[in-house]
Design an enzyme around this catalytic site. Sequence first.
Site, PDB file in Angstrom:
ATOM      1  N   HIS A   2       0.857  -1.310  -0.087  1.00 58.65           N
ATOM      2  CA  HIS A   2      -0.116   0.072   0.191  1.00 58.65           C
ATOM      3  C   HIS A   2       0.939   1.398  -0.031  1.00 58.65           C
ATOM      4  O   HIS A   2       2.045   1.202   0.318  1.00 58.65           O
ATOM      5  CB  HIS A   2      -0.946  -0.033   1.282  1.00 58.65           C
ATOM      6  CG  HIS A   2      -0.194   0.143   2.752  1.00 58.65           C
ATOM      7  ND1 HIS A   2      -0.160   1.235   3.228  1.00 58.65           N
ATOM      8  CD2 HIS A   2      -0.037  -0.822   3.354  1.00 58.65           C
ATOM      9  CE1 HIS A   2       0.545   1.083   4.409  1.00 58.65           C
ATOM     10  NE2 HIS A   2       0.523  -0.427   4.413  1.00 58.65           N
ATOM     11  N   CYS A  20       2.510  -4.987   6.849  1.00 61.83           N
ATOM     12  CA  CYS A  20       2.288  -5.021   5.595  1.00 61.83           C
ATOM     13  C   CYS A  20       3.351  -3.942   4.841  1.00 61.83           C
ATOM     14  O   CYS A  20       4.395  -3.628   5.657  1.00 61.83           O
ATOM     15  CB  CYS A  20       1.040  -3.854   5.253  1.00 61.83           C
ATOM     16  SG  CYS A  20      -0.456  -4.731   5.555  1.00 61.83           S
TER      17      CYS A  20
END
Length: 535
Positions: free
Chosen positions: A427, A446
């Site tokens: 992301h 992440c």
Amino acid sequence: MTPIHYPFARAMALALLVSGLFAAPQPVQAQTTAFKQAVAESVARDEDLASFYRARNFAGLWTGTSDEARLRRNALLTAFANAGNHALPEATYDPDALVARIQSAQTAADKGAMDVEISELYLSYARALQTGILTPGRVIPAIKREVPLRSSLSYLEGIESGNPSAYLASLAPTAPEYARLLREKLRLERLVSVGGWGPTVPGGKLEPGDTGAAVVALRDRLVAMGYLERSATQTYDGAITMAVQAFQEAHGLEVDGIAGESTLDELNVPVTTRLQHVIVAMERERWLNQPRGERHIWVNMTDYSAAIIDNDIVTFQTRSVIGATSSDRQTPEFSDEMEHMVINPSWYVPRSIIVNEYLPALQRNRNAVSHILVTDSRGRPVNRGAVNFRQYNARTFPFSMRQPPSSRNALGLVKFMFPNRYNIYLHDTPAKSLFGRNVRAFSHGCVRLNDPFDFAYALLAKQESDPEGYFQSILRSGNETRVNLEEHVPVHLVYRTAFTNTTGELNFRRDIYGRDARIWNALAGEGVEIRAVEG
């Protein structure tokens, strides 16, 4: 540390010896019965072996005087003699020891049991070479990789029906990276035999213009490592500066041409340690011994990078931020398929962050983290003034939390989804300053991308005539929008402290999570050794 052998000549001599051992007169019926009975008893503990030998009426696979059995024996002895080249435990697959055990098998029953023992040893070798010595998740739980294991029957049928030498040669990973690592392993082993890269460089900062013994040590070390042509200079000149820069580039350091503390630390790592890194990388290649996809995404955590690779060519690459080094934040290793991206995403806060970080803050101040909504089970915002947060604990807290789309959103303006049980994805991020750092382990697990828009354009180029215009039109809307990828893209989250670049040059990175050190210890426990190879 074990010395080099001469595998081919050694294997041929052993093959001739073994051929002589099996050149006995044709056994009588009683001997045949005893042989088959011994085989049947030996395979009873393994259903795959039992099924295979049963289909052969319990005839031997390796023993006997037939051309087929002789070719299999010779091929296996040669493969075992070369096991150390592939960083497999030489003591386990020692052809001399195998021949000695064969010599000790005198009766028909002994030879039947020996045939099964050779099959078991062959299966161990085939699995180790093709899919690894270790079970990764048992060594490091954060390695979630599904190793592409093959069945015992496939190995047995393969060696039985095909050219045994060719079949054994086909077991090693065919990825170009494995071949390059194998080449570099042998090169480093030759360096071990001559003492490595020579004396280490004394501590202290060295920079252009410096002179003296420390500069000479730096010069000699760079020459031995192949970064600098031979020179008699005692001054930190332009050639040494360029060599230091090349070294820094190959080791993931800040490329400033100055031999500071970090650069000297990496320069002084002994060749035996670098060899361990390469051996671990080879084992990791075996765990991933399957097609990676003509187009795939390769995220190397230790390099803090994410790349799109098309037909083995890097067509896009960007910096990344990975999970922090604490055990609960480290990014796991696994492979999956990217299915879609979300433009203008909401951030649905993971339960672990809610109860461990945000709930204590809300208990102190109900208006804490005000940019994040507290929501009920149906996703509706909850009035914080109506909630006594102190009455809840991590187990009983009934609410979720969500950050709506915005430029301040924790996920930035786009996320890339390959749905998985670990809730890991790639992301954007508003924290752009982190990408300027050399070590970038800061996230909750992440992977954050430095150039997420360009990453999106590269993915969308396969299905949109104007990928940038298409992406930007959705972005400007401000609406949370899912965009499916018409062709799913394999994603590989890997951890490589040793790897080669597009020109084949060997690179090293720091073992940020300490995983490769643990893998090396496990390999050493299985008998893998550092060798010194002459010549």
